[in-house]
Design an enzyme around this catalytic site. Structure first.
Site, PDB file in Angstrom:
ATOM      1  N   HIS A   1      -3.104   2.040  -5.956  1.00 28.01           N
ATOM      2  CA  HIS A   1      -3.721   0.781  -5.559  1.00 28.01           C
ATOM      3  C   HIS A   1      -3.960  -0.146  -6.758  1.00 28.01           C
ATOM      4  O   HIS A   1      -4.203  -1.342  -6.581  1.00 28.01           O
ATOM      5  CB  HIS A   1      -5.040   1.059  -4.840  1.00 28.01           C
TER       6      HIS A   1
ATOM      7  N   ARG B   1      -1.693  -3.075  -6.769  1.00 24.79           N
ATOM      8  CA  ARG B   1      -2.100  -4.114  -5.827  1.00 24.79           C
ATOM      9  C   ARG B   1      -3.198  -4.992  -6.431  1.00 24.79           C
ATOM     10  O   ARG B   1      -3.153  -6.219  -6.335  1.00 24.79           O
ATOM     11  CB  ARG B   1      -2.566  -3.440  -4.540  1.00 24.79           C
TER      12      ARG B   1
ATOM     13  N   ARG C   1       0.847  -1.183   0.000  1.00 24.78           N
ATOM     14  CA  ARG C   1       0.000   0.000   0.000  1.00 24.78           C
ATOM     15  C   ARG C   1       0.891   1.244   0.000  1.00 24.78           C
ATOM     16  O   ARG C   1       2.030   1.206   0.465  1.00 24.78           O
ATOM     17  CB  ARG C   1      -0.912   0.016   1.228  1.00 24.78           C
TER      18      ARG C   1
ATOM     19  N   HIS D   1      -4.291  -9.503   3.903  1.00 25.41           N
ATOM     20  CA  HIS D   1      -5.649  -9.194   4.327  1.00 25.41           C
ATOM     21  C   HIS D   1      -5.954  -9.938   5.614  1.00 25.41           C
ATOM     22  O   HIS D   1      -5.674 -11.134   5.734  1.00 25.41           O
ATOM     23  CB  HIS D   1      -6.661  -9.619   3.251  1.00 25.41           C
TER      24      HIS D   1
ATOM     25  N   LYS E   1      -1.887  -1.793   7.987  1.00 25.07           N
ATOM     26  CA  LYS E   1      -3.095  -1.224   8.572  1.00 25.07           C
ATOM     27  C   LYS E   1      -3.353  -1.829   9.945  1.00 25.07           C
ATOM     28  O   LYS E   1      -3.009  -2.976  10.212  1.00 25.07           O
ATOM     29  CB  LYS E   1      -4.290  -1.495   7.648  1.00 25.07           C
TER      30      LYS E   1
ATOM     31  N   TYR F   1     -11.633 -10.530  -5.879  1.00 29.44           N
ATOM     32  CA  TYR F   1     -10.755 -10.836  -7.008  1.00 29.44           C
ATOM     33  C   TYR F   1     -11.176 -12.093  -7.754  1.00 29.44           C
ATOM     34  O   TYR F   1     -10.701 -12.345  -8.863  1.00 29.44           O
ATOM     35  CB  TYR F   1      -9.303 -10.977  -6.521  1.00 29.44           C
TER      36      TYR F   1
END
Length: 410
Positions: A353, A356, A257, A379, A281, A388
């Site tokens: 992004h 990614r 990110r 994630h 994150k 995805y």
């Protein structure tokens, strides 16, 4: 701050403080031309302090605001420059304990509760800097709308009806996404108020929600060929190009990110084990492999172009002050420049992004499972990765039912 000092006459700014401030900027690689301009601003401010009898110990933002009033008809560029100089100088004086930091008693009730809320987001919730920047303005606007006129808060400000009416009034003419984010911020603020004891019950559930259908769209992504073209567009014959080349590789090969690249520090690179420590994150700290191609690009930038700096960040600004990049927006700017050089036009916001998304798309089309993609993208929930599956078009064709032919539909 009071504009006059009853203790005695003000002598303005001592020359040693101005010199110390400029020396600090000089070590941050500001040019002498820029330093001369800043010196002129501070000299004028010193004369103003003396004329207004403002003592150094009483210096704060209100004094600088009074000084800036003389520039009512000045060009906007000059106003921005002088204000930036004064803010930086005041921060220097406070850092050197020459001028005291503002205390809670100096703050209005609105400023105090807003500061406490931002601390709650950072420390208690562990939100990333970018998320705090999203939530903060919505709550600042709400608090400002509840100002009683003297910095205090209206009696019924923290009431479900007041909060709901604010949401409805400020959502008119706005996009659904803007309204959704405002509702999320207000719900978060309600929970904060309850934990602080400002409300007898948690008003979280009383703030209307804005529906957003999960996974209703197919993610926009870059193909491997497009990603390679963007990487190749970086001019590796220049220091800026070599820095941007390393950043683009981190985006494309590791799917980092933008905020994770900005936060990367020298100690996060483990050269012997070929690993990077990523601060992700939610204050998550994870180790990812460092491919040789990416490692070589970073090593070349560090050896030839980064230069000495007090900052521990890997990637620095190209101009003074030579400190770490300001935030994720700086990475987005680098990516948009690459798009312009390659002749591409991104189909959505958040261009960084797209790398990614492109990495995940390439993986799933080569047979990787959702679990494997979630591990690479780090994630915490596989629900974030499930979208995805929509880009595996060939696999989806295998399970799609045939379209009814003429006479075949009932």
């Amino acid at each position: 701050m009071k504009a006059t000092n009853t203790v005695g006459a003000s002598d303005g700014l001592p020359a040693r403080h101005i010199a110390g401030f400029l020396d600090r900027l000089r070590t941050a690689r500001y040019s002498e031309v820029t330093l001369c301009k800043k010196r002129r601003v501070l000299s004028a401010f010193s004369r103003w302090m003396k004329s207004r009898n403002v003592a150094l110990g009483n210096l704060d933002e209100s004094a600088t605001a009074l000084f800036m009033e003389r520039l009512t008809d000045a060009p906007a560029d000059r106003v921005r420059f002088e204000l930036a100089v004064l803010r930086l100088f005041l921060a220097y004086l406070r850092g050197e304990a020459i001028v005291r930091l503002p205390t809670v008693s100096d703050q209005s009730a609105i400023a105090h509760i807003y500061g406490r809320y931002l601390d709650y987001l950072r420390q208690d919730r562990g939100l990333a800097k970018n998320s705090v920047l999203v939530y903060g303005p919505f709550i600042r606007d709400f608090l400002n709308s509840q100002d009683a006129g003297d910095g205090s808060i209206l009696p019924n400000a923290f009431d479900a009806v007041t909060i709901r009416n604010h949401l409805l009034a400020h959502s008119k003419g706005r996009s659904g996404e803007y309204t959704r984010l405002m509702a999320v911020a207000l719900r978060s603020f309600c929970h904060f108020l309850f934990l602080r004891g400002d409300t007898p019950r948690d008003l979280y559930e009383l703030v209307p929600t804005v529906r957003k259908w999960r996974q209703s769209t197919v993610p926009t992504f870059l193909t491997p060929e497009q990603a390679d073209a963007l990487i190749a567009s970086a001019d590796r014959s220049t220091p800026c190009g070599r820095r941007d080349y390393a950043i683009l590789l981190l985006l494309a090969r590791l799917g980092l990110r933008a905020g994770e690249i900005v936060a990367l520090e020298l100690g996060d690179i483990h050269w012997r084990s070929a690993e990077l420590v990523i601060h992700g994150k939610g204050q998550m700290v994870e180790h990812v492999p460092l491919p040789s191609e990416v490692g070589e690009a970073i090593a070349m930038y560090l050896r030839d172009d980064r230069c000495a700096s007090a900052s521990r960040r890997v990637f620095l600004r190209m101009w003074a002050p030579r400190v770490g990049l300001a935030g994720p927006a700086a990475i987005g700017h680098i990516v948009r420049q690459a798009f312009a050089r390659a002749g591409f036009r991104p189909a959505c916001r958040g261009a960084a992004h797209l790398f990614r998304h492109g990495l995940a798309t390439t993986m799933i089309r080569h047979g990787a499972s959702i679990v494997e993609i979630a591990e690479v993208l780090r994630h915490r929930s596989q629900d974030s990765t499930a979208i995805y599956a929509k880009v595996a078009f060939e696999d989806l064709r295998g399970v799609a039912r045939s379209w009814p032919t003429v006479g075949g539909a009932i």
